[in-house]
Design a protein around this motif. Structure first.
Motif, short mmCIF file in Angstrom:
data_model
loop_
_atom_site.label_atom_id
_atom_site.label_comp_id
_atom_site.label_asym_id
_atom_site.label_seq_id
_atom_site.Cartn_x
_atom_site.Cartn_y
_atom_site.Cartn_z
N ARG A 1 27.53 53.89 16.09
CA ARG A 1 27.81 53.38 17.43
C ARG A 1 27.94 51.85 17.56
NH1 ARG A 1 24.46 49.53 19.30
NH2 ARG A 1 22.24 49.97 19.06
N THR B 1 32.35 56.15 25.48
CA THR B 1 32.07 54.75 25.82
C THR B 1 33.08 54.21 26.82
OG1 THR B 1 31.95 52.51 24.93
CG2 THR B 1 33.32 54.03 23.72
N TYR C 1 38.28 47.36 28.85
CA TYR C 1 37.73 46.46 29.89
C TYR C 1 38.77 45.76 30.75
CZ TYR C 1 34.39 46.93 26.08
OH TYR C 1 33.64 47.43 25.06
N TYR D 1 35.09 51.07 15.81
CA TYR D 1 34.15 52.02 16.44
C TYR D 1 34.72 52.56 17.76
CZ TYR D 1 30.91 53.14 20.10
OH TYR D 1 30.35 53.73 21.20
N VAL E 1 23.89 43.35 24.16
CA VAL E 1 23.82 42.00 24.68
C VAL E 1 22.59 41.71 25.54
CG1 VAL E 1 25.43 42.46 26.62
CG2 VAL E 1 25.19 40.16 25.71
N ARG F 1 19.37 41.81 23.63
CA ARG F 1 19.31 40.66 22.71
C ARG F 1 18.90 39.39 23.48
NH1 ARG F 1 21.72 39.70 17.87
NH2 ARG F 1 23.20 38.04 18.42
N THR G 1 22.33 33.64 22.69
CA THR G 1 23.63 33.46 22.02
C THR G 1 24.77 34.06 22.83
OG1 THR G 1 23.23 35.51 20.82
CG2 THR G 1 22.61 33.47 19.69
N HIS H 1 28.61 34.59 23.33
CA HIS H 1 29.84 34.51 22.52
C HIS H 1 30.97 33.90 23.35
CE1 HIS H 1 28.42 38.13 19.86
NE2 HIS H 1 27.75 37.02 19.62
N ARG I 1 34.10 38.04 17.69
CA ARG I 1 34.97 39.19 17.99
C ARG I 1 36.34 38.74 18.45
NH1 ARG I 1 31.00 43.53 20.94
NH2 ARG I 1 29.11 42.93 19.86
N GLU J 1 38.34 39.49 21.47
CA GLU J 1 38.25 40.12 22.78
C GLU J 1 38.67 39.09 23.82
OE1 GLU J 1 34.08 41.18 23.30
OE2 GLU J 1 33.42 39.12 23.08
N1 USQ Z 1 27.74 39.34 23.22
C1 USQ Z 1 27.33 38.02 23.37
N2 USQ Z 1 26.23 37.63 22.69
C2 USQ Z 1 25.52 38.46 21.87
C3 USQ Z 1 25.93 39.81 21.74
C4 USQ Z 1 27.06 40.21 22.42
O1 USQ Z 1 27.93 37.24 24.11
O2 USQ Z 1 24.53 38.01 21.29
C5 USQ Z 1 28.94 39.80 23.94
C6 USQ Z 1 30.00 40.45 23.05
O3 USQ Z 1 30.87 39.49 22.48
C7 USQ Z 1 30.68 41.39 24.04
C8 USQ Z 1 29.55 41.80 24.98
O4 USQ Z 1 28.53 40.83 24.82
O5 USQ Z 1 31.64 40.70 24.77
C9 USQ Z 1 28.99 43.18 24.72
O6 USQ Z 1 28.54 43.29 23.39
P1 USQ Z 1 27.48 44.44 22.98
O7 USQ Z 1 27.16 44.27 21.54
O8 USQ Z 1 26.35 44.44 23.95
O9 USQ Z 1 28.30 45.78 23.28
P2 USQ Z 1 29.45 46.56 22.48
O10 USQ Z 1 29.75 45.97 21.17
O11 USQ Z 1 30.59 46.72 23.44
O12 USQ Z 1 28.83 47.98 22.20
C10 USQ Z 1 27.74 48.56 22.92
C11 USQ Z 1 27.20 49.73 22.11
C12 USQ Z 1 28.30 50.78 21.97
C13 USQ Z 1 28.79 51.21 23.33
C14 USQ Z 1 29.26 50.00 24.13
C15 USQ Z 1 29.57 50.35 25.58
O13 USQ Z 1 26.77 49.29 20.84
O14 USQ Z 1 27.77 51.89 21.26
O15 USQ Z 1 29.86 52.11 23.20
O16 USQ Z 1 28.19 49.01 24.19
S1 USQ Z 1 30.86 49.35 26.20
O17 USQ Z 1 30.56 47.93 25.96
O18 USQ Z 1 30.98 49.62 27.62
O19 USQ Z 1 32.07 49.69 25.46
#
Ligand code: USQ
Length: 418
Positions: free
Chosen positions: A112, A156, A162, A200, A257, A260, A272, A274, A341, A343
């Motif tokens: 995931r 998801t 988005y 993913y 996020v 974290r 952090t 991004h 990433r 995005e």
């Molecule tokens: N981000 C930051 N700083 C960080 C971590 C992430 O700014 O330290 C940003 C990322 O760049 C991104 C956003 O926060 O723009 C979300 O990242 P995320 O790691 O919280 O979420 P994502 O990779 O999208 O994946 C998570 C789950 C995944 C689920 C998804 C739902 O791991 O299994 O499917 O959230 S969704 O985001 O709605 O697609």
């Protein structure tokens, strides 16, 4: 829980695929508490990935056998664990279905993490092989079993990428009007177009097609839950005993996020963000995740219905707003870091979630108490954190890897579109 609810569900058997994971474990406990007979199928792949990445959940999760034993002591309810690799052991899975005869299957058994899926060709290929084969094997085995089993899958919000073209993202289907060659206007309903942003997320987009096909061809009853980013760590049940504690992923690959940010602030690590933090995403608290899965099981599509698709989220937030809120709450400091990433730097997101509201979900939204609870969990187990694992190092393209000059970096999605 009233005795009445327990007796309604008592005879219902639910198999939770991936029942040892972050969403799977609290869901298994919640369903068991509601009186369902729960069987967990899990090949412990998530624990093995922790070994590979040399990182551990911030919270001290117990081996699955200890968890199940603790649950029996606390609740008097038994749960069974069967170790099956769903992507490979089709025959064992089918045999198990024939023996256990479940009423419903909840399918969480996929890799995931988006960053993990982008780490290398091996990780991309593993994610595709694992997720696609697991989902297809489950569908194929349900058909082969000849039983009427309701499949509830955790999808998801990210399948949609988005962006919204000005409309709220509907729950699965979009009404469109097309013009035929003779100029006649024809109305149709299609699956809302996907636009995944990682390997993913792409596998979850592919899952949608598998569901559409098996629903059409074999009339399988399927519910697909398009979930947002989960935050929080414990639920009513995981709080009952420390041996039931849920995972808390904080590392750059599996940490999501908001958790974290809360964990970083609790440890005195910079928060952090991004890029600009203009990314808007959908969110849901883990307590609502488990409730939504129960609601989905209890409101199945009728025989012959299309795949039922729910948007499983309760609110949307911009990443930098979350960072500012956490900084203010904790006195933490924000670091705007280069985005690993590919995005959109900024996006708006509007999502419909009327289906779950109509089924009785009373959403938990961001509130100080629950945010503080996560912070407290993070503080309590801060000594277990490996600070070197906090930065997100998995890049979406080779050009984003450290050392590549800025003029060789890829354009963001938004820059490409404009
Ligand atoms: N981000 C930051 N700083 C960080 C971590 C992430 O700014 O330290 C940003 C990322 O760049 C991104 C956003 O926060 O723009 C979300 O990242 P995320 O790691 O919280 O979420 P994502 O990779 O999208 O994946 C998570 C789950 C995944 C689920 C998804 C739902 O791991 O299994 O499917 O959230 S969704 O985001 O709605 O697609």
């Amino acid at each position: 829980m009233t005795a009445e609810i327990r007796s309604i569900n008592q005879h219902k058997k639910v198999i939770v695929l991936g029942g040892d994971g972050f969403c799977g474990w609290p869901t298994s406990l919640h369903l068991s508490k509601q009186g369902y007979e729960v069987i967990i199928i899990d090949n412990l792949s998530r624990r093995n990935i922790d070994n590979e990445l040399e990182v551990e959940s911030l919270t001290p999760i117990q081996p699955l056998g200890v968890r199940i034993q603790a649950w029996e002591e606390v609740s008097g309810q038994k749960m069974k664990h069967i170790n099956i690799n769903l992507a490979e052991d089709y025959d064992r899975f089918l045999q198990m279905l024939l023996e256990e005869k479940p009423d419903a299957i909840v399918h969480f058994a996929e890799q995931r993490s988006a960053p993990y899926s982008m780490k290398s060709p091996r990780h991309k290929r593993y994610t595709v092989n694992n997720n696609m084969n697991a989902t297809h094997n489950v569908l194929c085995a349900i058909v082969e079993s000849g039983m009427d089993i309701h499949l509830v899958h955790l999808g998801t919000m990210g399948v949609y990428g988005y962006g919204t073209a000005g409309v709220k993202i509907p729950e699965g289907y979009l009404d469109v009007e097309v013009k035929t060659e003779s100029g006649e206007r024809v109305e149709q309903q299609i699956l809302y177009p996907t636009n995944p942003g990682s390997v993913y997320h792409m596998t979850k987009s592919q899952d949608q097609l598998l569901f559409q096909y098996y629903n059409k061809n074999d009339q399988l009853r399927i519910t697909d839950l398009h979930q947002g980013i989960v935050w929080g760590t414990n639920t009513h049940e995981t709080n009952l005993d420390e041996r039931l504690i849920n995972r808390f992923d904080y590392d750059g690959d599996y940490g999501t996020v908001l958790n974290r940010f809360l964990m970083q602030a609790a440890l005195g690590h910079p928060i952090t963000v991004h890029g600009t933090g203009g990314q808007t995403r959908a969110f849901i608290h883990i307590q609502d995740t488990v409730r939504c899965v129960q609601l989905a099981i209890e409101n199945p599509p009728a025989a012959g219905d299309l795949v039922m698709i729910f948007n499983q989220m309760t609110e949307t937030h911009r990443v930098r707003d979350l960072a500012e809120m956490v900084a203010e709450m904790t006195g933490g400091e924000i670091a705007y870091v280069p985005n690993p990433r590919k995005e959109a730097a900024e996006n708006e997101l509007h999502v419909k979630n009327e289906l779950f509201l109509s089924k009785g979900l009373n959403p938990i939204t961001l509130n100080k108490g629950l945010l503080e609870e996560v912070t407290e969990v993070a503080r309590k187990y801060a000594h277990r954190a490996d600070h070197s694992k906090i930065p997100a190092r998995s890049t979406w393209t080779k050009q984003q890897q450290p050392g590549v000059p800025e003029n060789k970096q890829p354009l963001t999605e938004q820059a490409v579109q404009s």
